[in-house]
Scaffold this motif. Structure first.
Motif, PDB file in Angstrom:
ATOM      1  N   ALA A  30     -18.325  -9.295  -2.675  1.00 48.13           N
ATOM      2  CA  ALA A  30     -18.297 -10.761  -2.722  1.00 48.13           C
ATOM      3  C   ALA A  30     -17.065 -11.360  -2.051  1.00 48.13           C
ATOM      4  CB  ALA A  30     -18.365 -11.238  -4.176  1.00 48.13           C
ATOM      5  N   PHE A  31     -15.928 -10.662  -2.139  1.00 48.52           N
ATOM      6  CA  PHE A  31     -14.675 -11.224  -1.641  1.00 48.52           C
ATOM      7  C   PHE A  31     -14.033 -10.408  -0.526  1.00 48.52           C
ATOM      8  CE2 PHE A  31     -15.134 -12.381  -6.140  1.00 48.52           C
ATOM      9  CZ  PHE A  31     -15.053 -13.759  -6.072  1.00 48.52           C
ATOM     10  N   GLY A  32     -14.478  -9.169  -0.337  1.00 48.01           N
ATOM     11  CA  GLY A  32     -13.790  -8.314   0.635  1.00 48.01           C
ATOM     12  C   GLY A  32     -12.430  -7.946   0.086  1.00 48.01           C
ATOM     13  N   ASP A  33     -11.387  -8.131   0.906  1.00 48.05           N
ATOM     14  CA  ASP A  33     -10.007  -7.954   0.460  1.00 48.05           C
ATOM     15  C   ASP A  33      -9.739  -6.543  -0.044  1.00 48.05           C
ATOM     16  OD1 ASP A  33      -7.450  -8.876   0.168  1.00 48.05           O
ATOM     17  OD2 ASP A  33      -7.802 -10.014  -1.672  1.00 48.05           O
ATOM     18  N   ALA A  34     -10.366  -5.541   0.596  1.00 55.26           N
ATOM     19  CA  ALA A  34     -10.271  -4.155   0.130  1.00 55.26           C
ATOM     20  C   ALA A  34      -8.842  -3.638  -0.015  1.00 55.26           C
ATOM     21  CB  ALA A  34     -11.072  -3.235   1.051  1.00 55.26           C
ATOM     22  N   PRO A  35      -7.920  -3.929   0.932  1.00 55.03           N
ATOM     23  CA  PRO A  35      -6.556  -3.404   0.760  1.00 55.03           C
ATOM     24  C   PRO A  35      -5.875  -3.912  -0.502  1.00 55.03           C
ATOM     25  CG  PRO A  35      -6.918  -4.059   3.038  1.00 55.03           C
ATOM     26  CD  PRO A  35      -8.097  -4.563   2.259  1.00 55.03           C
ATOM     27  N   ARG A  36      -5.947  -5.217  -0.771  1.00 54.81           N
ATOM     28  CA  ARG A  36      -5.302  -5.748  -1.973  1.00 54.81           C
ATOM     29  C   ARG A  36      -6.021  -5.290  -3.239  1.00 54.81           C
ATOM     30  NH1 ARG A  36      -3.498 -11.692  -2.607  1.00 54.81           N
ATOM     31  NH2 ARG A  36      -5.656 -12.208  -2.125  1.00 54.81           N
ATOM     32  N   VAL A  37      -7.336  -5.197  -3.178  1.00 53.89           N
ATOM     33  CA  VAL A  37      -8.102  -4.719  -4.333  1.00 53.89           C
ATOM     34  C   VAL A  37      -7.631  -3.326  -4.732  1.00 53.89           C
ATOM     35  CG1 VAL A  37     -10.380  -3.889  -5.047  1.00 53.89           C
ATOM     36  CG2 VAL A  37     -10.169  -6.123  -3.957  1.00 53.89           C
ATOM     37  N   SER A  49       4.390  -3.150  -6.077  1.00 55.77           N
ATOM     38  CA  SER A  49       3.379  -3.247  -5.014  1.00 55.77           C
ATOM     39  C   SER A  49       2.309  -4.286  -5.373  1.00 55.77           C
ATOM     40  CB  SER A  49       2.718  -1.883  -4.786  1.00 55.77           C
ATOM     41  OG  SER A  49       1.868  -1.523  -5.853  1.00 55.77           O
ATOM     42  N   VAL A  50       1.924  -4.339  -6.626  1.00 52.45           N
ATOM     43  CA  VAL A  50       0.928  -5.318  -7.061  1.00 52.45           C
ATOM     44  C   VAL A  50       1.478  -6.741  -6.928  1.00 52.45           C
ATOM     45  CG1 VAL A  50      -0.386  -6.183  -9.051  1.00 52.45           C
ATOM     46  CG2 VAL A  50      -0.262  -3.721  -8.602  1.00 52.45           C
ATOM     47  N   VAL A  51       2.725  -6.945  -7.317  1.00 51.93           N
ATOM     48  CA  VAL A  51       3.351  -8.270  -7.195  1.00 51.93           C
ATOM     49  C   VAL A  51       3.413  -8.686  -5.734  1.00 51.93           C
ATOM     50  CG1 VAL A  51       5.492  -9.570  -7.527  1.00 51.93           C
ATOM     51  CG2 VAL A  51       4.685  -8.013  -9.320  1.00 51.93           C
ATOM     52  N   ILE A  52       3.807  -7.766  -4.854  1.00 53.94           N
ATOM     53  CA  ILE A  52       3.869  -8.080  -3.420  1.00 53.94           C
ATOM     54  C   ILE A  52       2.497  -8.447  -2.880  1.00 53.94           C
ATOM     55  CG2 ILE A  52       4.282  -7.084  -1.129  1.00 53.94           C
ATOM     56  CD1 ILE A  52       6.538  -5.436  -2.360  1.00 53.94           C
ATOM     57  N   ALA A  57       0.829  -1.212   0.000  1.00 51.51           N
ATOM     58  CA  ALA A  57       0.000   0.000   0.000  1.00 51.51           C
ATOM     59  C   ALA A  57       0.860   1.258   0.000  1.00 51.51           C
ATOM     60  CB  ALA A  57      -0.926  -0.002   1.219  1.00 51.51           C
ATOM     61  N   THR A  58       1.949   1.222   0.781  1.00 50.45           N
ATOM     62  CA  THR A  58       2.849   2.384   0.831  1.00 50.45           C
ATOM     63  C   THR A  58       3.541   2.600  -0.510  1.00 50.45           C
ATOM     64  OG1 THR A  58       3.260   1.985   3.190  1.00 50.45           O
ATOM     65  CG2 THR A  58       4.812   3.403   2.026  1.00 50.45           C
ATOM     66  N   LEU A  59       4.043   1.510  -1.107  1.00 59.96           N
ATOM     67  CA  LEU A  59       4.706   1.619  -2.407  1.00 59.96           C
ATOM     68  C   LEU A  59       3.742   2.110  -3.482  1.00 59.96           C
ATOM     69  CD1 LEU A  59       6.896  -1.633  -2.490  1.00 59.96           C
ATOM     70  CD2 LEU A  59       7.678   0.719  -2.158  1.00 59.96           C
ATOM     71  N   ALA A  60       2.498   1.600  -3.450  1.00 52.85           N
ATOM     72  CA  ALA A  60       1.508   2.017  -4.440  1.00 52.85           C
ATOM     73  C   ALA A  60       1.184   3.499  -4.293  1.00 52.85           C
ATOM     74  CB  ALA A  60       0.238   1.186  -4.301  1.00 52.85           C
ATOM     75  N   THR A  61       1.089   3.977  -3.054  1.00 51.34           N
ATOM     76  CA  THR A  61       0.786   5.382  -2.806  1.00 51.34           C
ATOM     77  C   THR A  61       1.891   6.285  -3.363  1.00 51.34           C
ATOM     78  OG1 THR A  61      -0.458   4.840  -0.797  1.00 51.34           O
ATOM     79  CG2 THR A  61       0.326   7.099  -1.018  1.00 51.34           C
ATOM     80  N   VAL A  62       3.136   5.937  -3.056  1.00 50.03           N
ATOM     81  CA  VAL A  62       4.271   6.719  -3.573  1.00 50.03           C
ATOM     82  C   VAL A  62       4.326   6.623  -5.101  1.00 50.03           C
ATOM     83  CG1 VAL A  62       6.782   6.971  -3.567  1.00 50.03           C
ATOM     84  CG2 VAL A  62       5.582   6.411  -1.449  1.00 50.03           C
TER      85      VAL A  62
END
Length: 299
Positions: A237-244, A291-294, A126-131
């Motif tokens: 349906a799946f939640g997982d909001a942070p990864r989404v 960030s997506v790969v992580i 999340a931090t890497l994606a934000t930056v």
């Protein structure tokens, strides 16, 4: 591990649809369409398409729980308005990078409101994606004349959309959720459509009557509604909001690539970026990709 991440293909598709839809809507705004017209068309598209989810379920609606989709719809509309105010009345060069804060806010709110315990890998992603989003969207241009207003509007939009994501997850996919996607989603977007009637005050019938503007609005609004289906259905349906949201951050890369391509075809400042700006954007794109790969492999 990868089997648990198949649903993340939906936010990936949403990121592409969002970038494409934004190109069409931007063309409409260049022709004079105002934010109220754009928002009304997009929200009516969403309410229409989400109505189809009603056929997925046959459970009766519990009237005493209608406050939940009504509340979530408020955050959807307030996020839209914050975005419009930041872009139309603030400094876009400051607002665009700030919208990336949503990825980190969702992780924080998922912990505070959703009661999730997130692994360290998600916080890092999340931090890497934000930056990364900040670097991709940063232009360095602009007068910076209304910094306080821009920051307030952009942060309000990011916070509203973050709360929206976490509440959809909590009301639909958490262990204590009382709603199914087939009931919550159409009702919630019917509330969005009802709230959007306020935008009729600023709706430009004369602009909508122009074939070129109408076509851009309808196609752009449809694509934005389709990306909303991908995101909101995944959350319900799946939640997982942070990864989404980490995966959805790819929209920053697609948006820049499409803006550059259209500028080459139709003209625009995106085709004449400085070397420094391009390096920053490439660095941002790399951070988003990492960030997506992580998130997928270690989240």
């Amino acid at each position: 591990m990868l089997d648990d991440s198949i649903h993340l293909l939906l936010p990936l598709a949403a990121s592409i649809l969002f970038a494409c839809g934004l190109i069409f809507l931007k063309r409409a705004t260049l022709e004079g369409a105002n934010p109220w017209t754009v928002s009304l068309v997009a929200n009516l598209w969403a309410a229409t398409l989400f109505s189809g989810f009603w056929l997925l379920d046959s459970d009766p609606v519990q009237p005493w729980l209608l406050w939940q989709p009504a509340l979530v719809a408020v955050f959807y509309i307030s996020g839209q308005m914050g975005t419009f105010f930041a872009i139309t009345h603030g400094d876009v060069s400051i607002a665009a990078p700030l919208f990336g804060v949503k990825v980190l806010l969702v992780a924080i709110l998922a912990t505070v409101i959703g009661g999730q315990s997130l692994p360290a890998a998600i916080w890092l992603a999340a931090t890497l994606a934000t930056v990364g989003i900040a670097l991709v969207q940063w232009t360095g241009a602009g007068t910076h004349g209304r910094i306080g207003y821009t920051i307030l509007s952009a942060m309000a939009a990011s916070t509203s959309f973050s709360i929206f994501d976490v509440l959809v997850q909590r009301f639909c996919s958490s262990p204590t959720a009382a709603w199914t996607s087939g009931r919550f989603l159409p009702i919630m977007f019917w509330f969005v459509a009802a709230y959007s009637t306020v935008f009729l005050v600023g709706f430009q019938r004369d602009k909508f009557a122009l074939p070129a503007v109408r076509r851009s609005l309808l196609v752009g609004g449809l694509l934005i509604a389709l990306q909303a289906i991908c995101i909101v259905f995944t959350l319900s349906a799946f939640g997982d909001a942070p990864r989404v949201n980490v995966v959805y951050s790819m929209r920053g890369i697609w948006g820049v690539l499409l803006a550059w391509a259209t500028a080459l075809i139709w003209g625009g400042s995106e085709a004449d970026l400085s070397g420094k700006t391009m390096i920053l954007r490439l660095a941002g794109a790399l951070l988003i990709t990492i960030s997506v790969v992580i998130a997928i492999l270690f989240g």
